[in-house]
Design a protein around this motif. Sequence first.
Motif, PDB file in Angstrom:
ATOM      1  N   ALA A   1     -77.842 -39.803 -15.981  1.00  9.16           N
ATOM      2  CA  ALA A   1     -76.544 -39.987 -16.629  1.00  9.16           C
ATOM      3  C   ALA A   1     -75.751 -41.104 -15.960  1.00  9.16           C
ATOM      4  O   ALA A   1     -75.070 -41.897 -16.628  1.00  9.16           O
TER       5      ALA A   1
ATOM      6  N   SER B   1     -74.889 -44.451 -18.083  1.00 11.76           N
ATOM      7  CA  SER B   1     -73.482 -44.791 -18.323  1.00 11.76           C
ATOM      8  C   SER B   1     -73.114 -46.110 -17.659  1.00 11.76           C
ATOM      9  O   SER B   1     -72.232 -46.825 -18.148  1.00 11.76           O
TER      10      SER B   1
ATOM     11  N   LEU C   1     -72.206 -39.449 -22.451  1.00 13.91           N
ATOM     12  CA  LEU C   1     -72.641 -40.681 -21.787  1.00 13.91           C
ATOM     13  C   LEU C   1     -71.730 -41.845 -22.165  1.00 13.91           C
ATOM     14  O   LEU C   1     -71.387 -42.686 -21.316  1.00 13.91           O
TER      15      LEU C   1
END
Length: 482
Positions: free
Chosen positions: A27, A31, A61
Amino acid sequence: MRHAARTYGDREFLRFPAHGSVTFAEADARSDRLAGALADKGVRPGDRVAIMMDNVPGWPLTWLGVLKAGAVAVPVNVRYRAADLEHVLRDSGAVATVTTAEHAPHVPGTVHLFDALTDGSSPTVHINPDDVANFQYTSGTTGFPKACMLTHDYWLRCARIVADQVGLRDDDVIMMAQAYSYMDPQWVTVLALVGGIPLVVLPRFSASGFWPAAREHGATLTYVLGTMPLLMHKQPPGPHDRDHRMRLVLCSGIQPDLHRTFEERWGCPWRELYGSTESGPDLVMPVEAADTVGTGAMGLAPPGKEVILDEDTGEILVRGVPMMKGYWNHPEATARAFAGGWYHTGDLGVRDVRGYIRHAGRIKDMVRRGGENISCAEVENVLAEHPAILSAALVPIPDDLFGELPKAFLQLRPGFPPTEETAASVVEHARERLARFKIPAYVEFVEEFSLTPSARIEKRHLLRPERDQRAAPAIQVDKETR
């Protein structure tokens, strides 16, 4: 996010049943790339970027990517069309909308597909705790929504308050069924970051599927509100109702007379968490406070918050942190909301001898029939107790003599016909339980209600100005209004 990635690495962070899982490290990296891709497309710190997606991994995200870019996220309900969508995008000044292919045709202006935002390196942006992270639009039950300006600090404090309330554990698994465009899945996302625990995100709320999903995913914590508890309660009891790992259900506004029934049926404590988009958690009920079950008590103010009752009106007033910075583009509404240095919740309360506050209705969600005030929530709860009724909404309609009369919109359970006989039965049920002036004057059956992201009935869609609310298909059930 970066701290969680360093600390928890390959542990599971997000679990979407139809889309698989994402670790904390994944993640963080995803991101980062998304923040860089947005910056490459011209998004600058302070710009507003709308997010319009279903409950898919792309939603959180993108949220994290927008914030890493120093921009401001504008969550958009995927059910918005035309006026609602145009209002939010125009009012927020969003420079772009990140969405998926199925929703892109409905979005005016600049659109970026989430799947196309794959390349980029995270920009170096200095972010202060007091910087605005979200323009979080309120549910808008009585008019077009206003954007609450919520900071990075706001989200962290919300998560920490709940983490302390629930006594977060390493083996916890939290499950959510609300739409990500509403604030609850967002603070729960931060809660998962704080505790290094998995967050299970269901595609949508299903009364029949909620507890089977809790069993399947080993959920130990959840949060429900609005019509969700009552709709689950109306499902037929089954032998597996207690077959789960759930150790705590956080809830808002459950009926006191059903509180103990919920705990006995599903075999775990239910504890109130009271707050709002504007102010975050204002009252929290300790897990060990079993003696408050069924009393309607909503808890005590957490550290950082003060909660009092207005001496004249009984309105619940709040100050402290977390708290919004104000309503975007609405300085007069902000001034009214914070009159006297306190946030005015619009909720009425009463305090018991132990200091707990109970909810006593809404100041605005009322019908004023002649000289009498009618709490819509009170009447709705009684109507919903009738075996034919799945859900109910009470609204005021204009009347030359009384000023306002109460009209009930009713969604029927399967097997019950939308007839005058059914309407009469429901009203007679209410007549036996409520004062005469609280009885609906008119009833109208609906196939379904439009709901806000917080699972509350969106009442502003019920009263269309172009039609006479007394005419068919409305049924006059109170012939003694004159």
